[in-house]
Design a protein around this motif. Structure first.
Motif, mmCIF file in Angstrom:
data_model
loop_
_atom_site.group_PDB
_atom_site.id
_atom_site.type_symbol
_atom_site.label_atom_id
_atom_site.label_comp_id
_atom_site.label_asym_id
_atom_site.label_seq_id
_atom_site.Cartn_x
_atom_site.Cartn_y
_atom_site.Cartn_z
ATOM 1 N N LEU A 76 -34.180 -31.939 -12.704
ATOM 2 C CA LEU A 76 -33.352 -32.353 -11.569
ATOM 3 C C LEU A 76 -33.692 -31.589 -10.297
ATOM 4 N N THR A 77 -34.963 -31.270 -10.107
ATOM 5 C CA THR A 77 -35.375 -30.482 -8.947
ATOM 6 C C THR A 77 -36.318 -31.290 -8.060
ATOM 7 N N PRO A 78 -36.340 -31.027 -6.754
ATOM 8 C CA PRO A 78 -37.258 -31.737 -5.859
ATOM 9 C C PRO A 78 -38.630 -31.077 -5.804
ATOM 10 N N SER A 79 -39.155 -30.689 -6.952
ATOM 11 C CA SER A 79 -40.384 -29.905 -6.984
ATOM 12 C C SER A 79 -41.611 -30.744 -6.626
ATOM 13 N N ARG A 80 -42.568 -30.121 -5.945
ATOM 14 C CA ARG A 80 -43.851 -30.760 -5.672
ATOM 15 C C ARG A 80 -44.848 -30.472 -6.780
ATOM 16 N N THR A 81 -44.649 -29.363 -7.485
ATOM 17 C CA THR A 81 -45.560 -28.961 -8.545
ATOM 18 C C THR A 81 -44.780 -28.824 -9.848
ATOM 19 N N GLY A 99 -45.763 -29.875 -20.926
ATOM 20 C CA GLY A 99 -45.714 -30.652 -22.145
ATOM 21 C C GLY A 99 -45.916 -29.833 -23.401
ATOM 22 N N GLU A 100 -46.601 -28.722 -23.290
ATOM 23 C CA GLU A 100 -46.818 -27.874 -24.467
ATOM 24 C C GLU A 100 -45.504 -27.315 -25.002
ATOM 25 N N TRP A 101 -44.445 -27.367 -24.180
ATOM 26 C CA TRP A 101 -43.137 -26.879 -24.622
ATOM 27 C C TRP A 101 -42.336 -27.954 -25.355
ATOM 28 N N PHE A 102 -42.755 -29.218 -25.264
ATOM 29 C CA PHE A 102 -41.987 -30.310 -25.867
ATOM 30 C C PHE A 102 -42.019 -30.199 -27.396
ATOM 31 N N ASP A 134 -45.786 -31.765 -16.052
ATOM 32 C CA ASP A 134 -47.244 -31.698 -15.953
ATOM 33 C C ASP A 134 -47.897 -32.846 -16.724
ATOM 34 N N THR A 135 -49.209 -32.927 -16.595
ATOM 35 C CA THR A 135 -49.969 -34.015 -17.210
ATOM 36 C C THR A 135 -49.809 -34.032 -18.720
ATOM 37 N N GLU A 180 -45.401 -38.334 -10.949
ATOM 38 C CA GLU A 180 -45.278 -38.022 -12.372
ATOM 39 C C GLU A 180 -46.342 -38.760 -13.192
ATOM 40 N N VAL A 181 -46.587 -40.029 -12.852
ATOM 41 C CA VAL A 181 -47.573 -40.810 -13.595
ATOM 42 C C VAL A 181 -48.878 -41.010 -12.813
#
Length: 344
Positions: free
Chosen positions: A216-221, A226-229, A250-251, A273-274
């Motif tokens: 829920l953040t307006p982050s640019r980066t 995904g390694e945490w999923f 991330d990718t 995001e995509v």
């Protein structure tokens, strides 16, 4: 509000109805989360079946500044709603103490084509965004989810807590924010709602322990990797602005997930995001072609197995705003709220 009759006994309209203007406080007072969830789900279903329409939208960068102008046109036939949301995204406003995103919604009478109402857009955006995450979680989340993870602790965190509580029985909320005061205020709010709340040390802890994760953040980066999923996770990726170079995930996170979008054309033009993973050659557009409405109607599968990682990529679409605005305007008419202006 000074009301006057503008219809016949059969429901058709006569004459020219005055324009109804609703300010931020009035709109907020008229919003009901359960009802917004209901109509947002109906709107996405209507988009899948063809009963709703929203043309491809074109964002415009305003000359001489950082503002992005995003007109969002939509018509939702079953809900008798049509209109336009005009959104501006102005990153430089953060240094001025002004909202980065601002919006106004105009609702059109679908029978006469007249402009029926003008509404402050911020409260509707807040509610419909959380409502869409709730709809996605209902259709994509794993049954029995117990821990809600929130990366970001501002207004959207509170709205998401209220919305997702209507579709899942969470017993714990795990939250992180860069700003200590913000996360502590949210934790106090959530505890007052009866939740066990844990403030995380960082986004990694939130991601690794959550059953349902909302970014829920307006982050640019990317803040989330995904390694945490872990298997079975459902993600609502919400916060990134509608710009192709902004993303929270991330990718690797996109690659590992079954991605569902609110609108394929919108995601294909506005969602970093995509789009960034596509540019990197890691995925193709087929990876995110499934729309939420098609999952609702059964035209496309959602979660296939308990261990699936699902991700709802929320950019925000006009059908959501129009459906929620229709609710607000109808409630305002019933309660006699708002200011009527005769433009003629």
């Amino acid at each position: 509000m000074t009301g006057r009759a503008n219809g016949r006994p059969d429901g058709s309209r006569t004459g020219r109805a005055p324009l109804l203007v609703l300010d931020r406080a009035q709109v907020t007072s008229l919003l009901d989360m359960a009802e917004v969830i209901r109509v947002v789900e109906q709107a996405h279903e209507a988009l899948s079946t063809g009963a709703a329409r929203q043309p491809d939208r074109s964002s415009v960068e305003l000359p001489g500044g950082s503002s992005l102008l995003v007109p969002m046109v939509a018509a939702v036939d079953p809900l008798a709603g049509a209109g336009v949301k005009l959104l501006t995204d102005t990153p430089s406003n953060a240094g001025r103490g002004l909202p980065v995103q601002q919006s106004v919604i105009t609702l059109i009478d679908p029978e006469t084509g007249a402009c029926e109402a003008v509404l402050h857009g911020a409260p509707i955006t807040l509610f419909r965004t959380a409502a869409a995450s709730a709809v996605a979680t209902r259709h994509l989340g794993r049954p029995g989810a117990a821990t809600l993870g929130l990366v970001g602790a501002g207004a959207q965190a509170r709205a998401h807590l209220a919305a997702l509580a209507r579709v899942s029985d969470f017993n714990q909320v795990l939250v992180w924010s860069r700003t200590r005061a913000t996360v502590e205020a949210f934790a106090e709010h959530a505890r007052a709602q009866g939740y066990a709340v844990k403030v995380a040390d960082g986004p990694e802890q939130v991601v690794r322990e959550a059953d349902v994760l909302c970014t829920l953040t307006p982050s640019r980066t990317p803040l989330v990797r995904g390694e945490w999923f872990r298997p079975g996770l459902h993600v609502n990726a919400v916060g990134a602005p509608p710009r192709p170079d902004h993303r929270e995930i991330d990718t690797a996170g996109i690659l590992r997930s079954r991605v569902v979008v609110d609108s394929f054309p919108v995601a294909s033009s506005e969602s970093g995001e995509v789009l960034i993973p596509v540019q990197e050659g890691v995925i193709t557009s087929e990876h995110y072609r499934t729309e939420l409405g098609d999952v609702i109607t059964g035209r496309a599968p959602g979660r296939r197995a308990e261990d699936d990682i699902t991700l709802y990529n929320s950019v925000g679409v006009g059908i959501q705003d129009v459906a929620a605005a229709r609710l607000v305007v109808d409630a305002a008419r019933r309660q006699g709220l708002g200011t009527e202006v005769d433009l003629f």
